[in-house]
Design a protein around this motif. Structure first.
Motif, short mmCIF file in Angstrom:
data_model
loop_
_atom_site.label_atom_id
_atom_site.label_comp_id
_atom_site.label_asym_id
_atom_site.label_seq_id
_atom_site.Cartn_x
_atom_site.Cartn_y
_atom_site.Cartn_z
N LYS A 212 0.67 -1.42 0.23
CA LYS A 212 -0.21 -0.28 -0.13
C LYS A 212 0.71 1.02 -0.14
CE LYS A 212 -3.20 -0.19 3.35
NZ LYS A 212 -4.38 -0.46 4.39
N GLN A 213 1.87 1.36 0.56
CA GLN A 213 3.01 2.72 0.60
C GLN A 213 3.48 2.43 -0.77
OE1 GLN A 213 3.71 4.32 3.09
NE2 GLN A 213 4.38 5.85 2.41
N ASN A 214 3.86 1.99 -1.29
CA ASN A 214 4.01 2.08 -2.57
C ASN A 214 3.33 2.96 -4.15
OD1 ASN A 214 7.12 0.63 -3.82
ND2 ASN A 214 6.43 -0.32 -1.44
N PHE A 215 1.98 1.70 -3.27
CA PHE A 215 0.44 2.39 -4.76
C PHE A 215 0.30 4.13 -4.62
CE2 PHE A 215 -0.24 -1.55 -5.21
CZ PHE A 215 -0.75 -1.32 -7.12
N LEU A 216 0.95 4.37 -2.30
CA LEU A 216 1.27 5.57 -2.22
C LEU A 216 2.13 6.61 -2.58
CD1 LEU A 216 -0.43 7.72 -0.11
CD2 LEU A 216 0.61 7.19 1.89
N ASN A 217 3.60 6.34 -2.70
CA ASN A 217 4.59 6.97 -3.53
C ASN A 217 3.92 6.90 -4.49
OD1 ASN A 217 5.51 6.33 -0.54
ND2 ASN A 217 7.00 4.62 -1.68
N TYR A 218 3.28 5.57 -5.25
CA TYR A 218 3.28 5.92 -6.99
C TYR A 218 2.76 7.38 -6.46
CZ TYR A 218 3.12 4.85 -11.31
OH TYR A 218 2.58 5.23 -13.12
N SER A 219 1.79 7.70 -6.43
CA SER A 219 0.99 9.07 -6.55
C SER A 219 1.22 9.97 -6.13
CB SER A 219 -0.79 8.82 -5.47
OG SER A 219 -1.64 7.36 -5.50
N GLN A 220 2.15 10.38 -5.14
CA GLN A 220 2.79 11.58 -5.47
C GLN A 220 3.52 11.88 -6.58
OE1 GLN A 220 1.88 12.29 -2.58
NE2 GLN A 220 1.09 10.52 -1.63
N ASN A 221 3.90 10.70 -7.14
CA ASN A 221 4.38 10.83 -8.43
C ASN A 221 3.64 11.68 -10.01
OD1 ASN A 221 6.50 9.86 -7.63
ND2 ASN A 221 6.63 7.75 -8.83
N ILE A 222 2.13 11.67 -9.20
CA ILE A 222 1.39 12.27 -10.78
C ILE A 222 1.53 14.36 -10.54
CG2 ILE A 222 -1.27 12.88 -10.84
CD1 ILE A 222 0.66 9.75 -11.06
N PRO A 223 1.83 14.82 -10.79
CA PRO A 223 1.93 16.41 -10.22
C PRO A 223 1.19 17.08 -10.37
CG PRO A 223 1.75 15.20 -12.98
CD PRO A 223 1.98 14.41 -12.37
N PHE A 224 0.81 18.60 -9.83
CA PHE A 224 0.10 19.08 -8.89
C PHE A 224 -1.26 19.14 -10.00
CE2 PHE A 224 2.47 22.38 -10.46
CZ PHE A 224 1.89 23.35 -10.74
N TYR A 225 -0.65 19.61 -11.26
CA TYR A 225 -1.80 19.44 -12.60
C TYR A 225 -2.48 18.30 -12.81
CZ TYR A 225 2.45 19.16 -15.02
OH TYR A 225 3.48 18.27 -15.42
N GLY A 226 -2.39 17.69 -12.50
CA GLY A 226 -3.04 15.64 -12.70
C GLY A 226 -3.79 15.31 -11.61
N CYS A 227 -3.79 14.28 -12.09
CA CYS A 227 -5.34 13.32 -11.33
C CYS A 227 -5.01 11.88 -11.13
CB CYS A 227 -6.15 13.65 -12.00
SG CYS A 227 -8.30 13.06 -12.33
N VAL A 228 -5.58 11.61 -9.42
CA VAL A 228 -5.30 10.37 -9.55
C VAL A 228 -6.98 9.79 -9.00
CG1 VAL A 228 -4.61 8.51 -7.47
CG2 VAL A 228 -3.17 10.53 -7.92
N ILE A 229 -7.55 9.18 -10.23
CA ILE A 229 -8.70 7.74 -10.56
C ILE A 229 -8.73 6.97 -9.65
CG2 ILE A 229 -10.54 7.33 -11.65
CD1 ILE A 229 -9.13 9.78 -13.63
#
Length: 487
Positions: A212-229
């Motif tokens: 789960k932490q790795n998925f969380l870390n990956y979500s932080q790769n998304i820029p502020f102008y992007g989106c996590v669905i």
């Protein structure tokens, strides 16, 4: 906005990697590896590779001029500038040893994918299940509407026979594999998380919290102008949201009442699915029809809808494209209805092939069959995949596999793993037998004729033959279709 997207005529050209021309892939026959090799050969690089066996992917690459060696040998690397390695390849591979000795750069599949994606508008699909189908749906929507995206996927689209494509637009759609945490190399603008479950835990110290932490870390790769669905129906994802651990722009979807994009009125009519999407804050109610079954595909389609809507595609165009989506090979793949003769009667049997190798995936497939054909008897041929997965999820496998009517268990597909006591097919067989809900059969056949005798003895005239697994079990599917169940 959508008109500008659809009718943009300028080809999107990405820079070439400086001083890199010859790229060698170790394990080139895998769907992820083969897809990247396909993109690079289309971009003009000299590609070579090695693997153990030939398949449709290697045949396609050879037709494009790729030199493939069907054994691992130090001589294979030739004049390679870079070596791309599958996660299934061990460090004692002779080509890796030779590359290190000659100071040739060695990178992972995901690292190469990241370098290709660097100059694109990246859209990635992550999660324990549903990645391949969701990726395919998004590609299908974008390509149907003239966007011509680049994409790399872990499965082959039924209609187009594609597993990768080099497009002319700025969009790059890719399935991102979490199995070894190498997806952390990727820097997309949009990411989907379909779900997080106890999958590939052998890499994560058998601890789902690390996963789960790795998925969380990956979500932080998304820029502020992007989106996590994200699918809010999944408990692990819900907990991440509840603890405010994902700080990006988030869109949630699912059957849950508090989803931003909520699924309701789901109906299954044979192999067709119908449902309605409603927006939490906007007065939007959209009726969606799919020509593929299962609530899991309703979730996949919803994620595909959101990522398409997010970049400005008209809703009507998205719905039309989704309705025309025909599915992925080896994902609830109905190979056909075949006739066979028994007791002087001509009977029909439906053959379905499914790639699922985790208890959750298998359970969804079984439940979907029961929903569509409630009176049919399910005969499953199952090939366990990896010793580690089998032993780690043994109790779940026992319960799920015990819900079919007849179960044949094949020898395990190790995927390169070393033997683990208690994680083999015999252990699974004995455990299911001891559980007492079903009397499993070890499907250790010497040839096609012997296999058919075993299968015929279980046919009743009202059967579905389900061929389940991610290894080389599709060889059985090919035999059955080719021989059309002739004894």
């Amino acid at each position: 906005m959508i008109k500008n997207i659809l009718y943009e005529k300028i080809k999107y050209v990405t820079p070439k990697m400086d001083n890199i021309n010859n790229i060698h892939f170790i394990g080139i026959g895998g769907s992820g590896m083969g897809g990247i090799a396909y993109i690079l050969v289309k971009k003009g690089y000299n590609i070579s590779g090695s693997d153990i066996i030939s398949n449709d992917i290697t045949k396609n690459l050879i037709s494009l001029g790729v030199k493939i060696y069907f054994q691992h040998n130090a001589k294979n690397i030739n004049n390679a500038n870079v070596i791309v390695v599958s996660s299934a390849i061990k460090n004692n591979n002779p080509e890796i040893i030779a590359a290190k000795r000659n100071n040739i750069i060695i990178i992972s599949r995901a690292k190469m994918l990241a370098e290709i994606m660097r100059f694109y508008y990246g859209i990635t699909i992550t999660g324990s299940h549903g990645k391949t189908t969701t990726t395919a749906m998004i590609y299908h929507i974008y390509s149907s509407l003239g966007l011509d995206p680049t994409f790399v996927n872990g499965g082959i689209l039924k209609k187009s026979e594609l597993y990768a494509h080099l497009g002319k637009s700025k969009y790059f759609i890719a399935e991102a594999d979490e199995s070894d945490a190498s997806f952390l190399n990727l820097r997309p603008i949009i990411n989907i998380i379909t779900n997080i479950e106890d999958e590939h835990l052998e890499y994560y110290q058998n601890n789902i919290e690390i996963l789960k932490q790795n998925f969380l870390n990956y979500s932080q790769n998304i820029p502020f102008y992007g989106c996590v669905i994200v699918c809010i129906d999944n408990l692990s994802i819900r907990n991440l949201l509840k603890n405010n651990l994902i700080h990006n722009n988030i869109i949630t979807y699912g059957f849950s009442k508090d989803a931003d994009i909520k699924i309701c009125n789901y109906q299954q009519h044979g192999l067709k699915s119908k449902f309605v999407l409603s927006h939490k804050k906007k007065n939007i109610f959209l009726k969606i029809n799919l020509n593929i079954p299962g609530y899991h595909n309703v979730l996949n389609a919803t994620a595909a809808f959101i990522v398409s809507s997010y970049i400005g595609i008209n809703h009507k165009n998205i719905l039309k494209a989704l309705e025309n989506f025909s599915g992925i090979k080896r994902r609830f793949d109905i190979l056909g209805i075949f006739k066979y003769k028994k007791n002087n009667l001509i009977n029909n049997i439906i053959i379905i092939e499914d790639y699922g190798h985790h208890p959750t995936e298998i359970n969804i497939t079984i439940n979907t069959i029961r929903m569509i054909w409630p009176k049919k008897k399910i005969i499953m041929i199952f090939q366990p995949h990896r010793y580690s997965r089998t032993i780690n999820l043994l109790n779940k496998f026992i319960k799920v596999l015990s819900t079919v009517d007849v179960l044949f268990i094949l020898n395990i597909y190790s995927a390169g793993e070393e033997y683990i006591m208690g994680g083999d097919s015999i252990s699974l067989y004995n455990s299911i037998k001891k559980y007492g809900k079903i009397n499993p059969i070890l499907g250790i056949w010497k040839n096609y004729h012997e296999m058919m005798i075993s299968l015929y003895s279980k046919f009743t005239g009202n059967d579905i033959l389900l061929i389940q697994g991610a290894g080389d079990i599709n060889n059985i599917s090919s035999l059955l279709v080719k021989k059309k169940l002739k004894l």
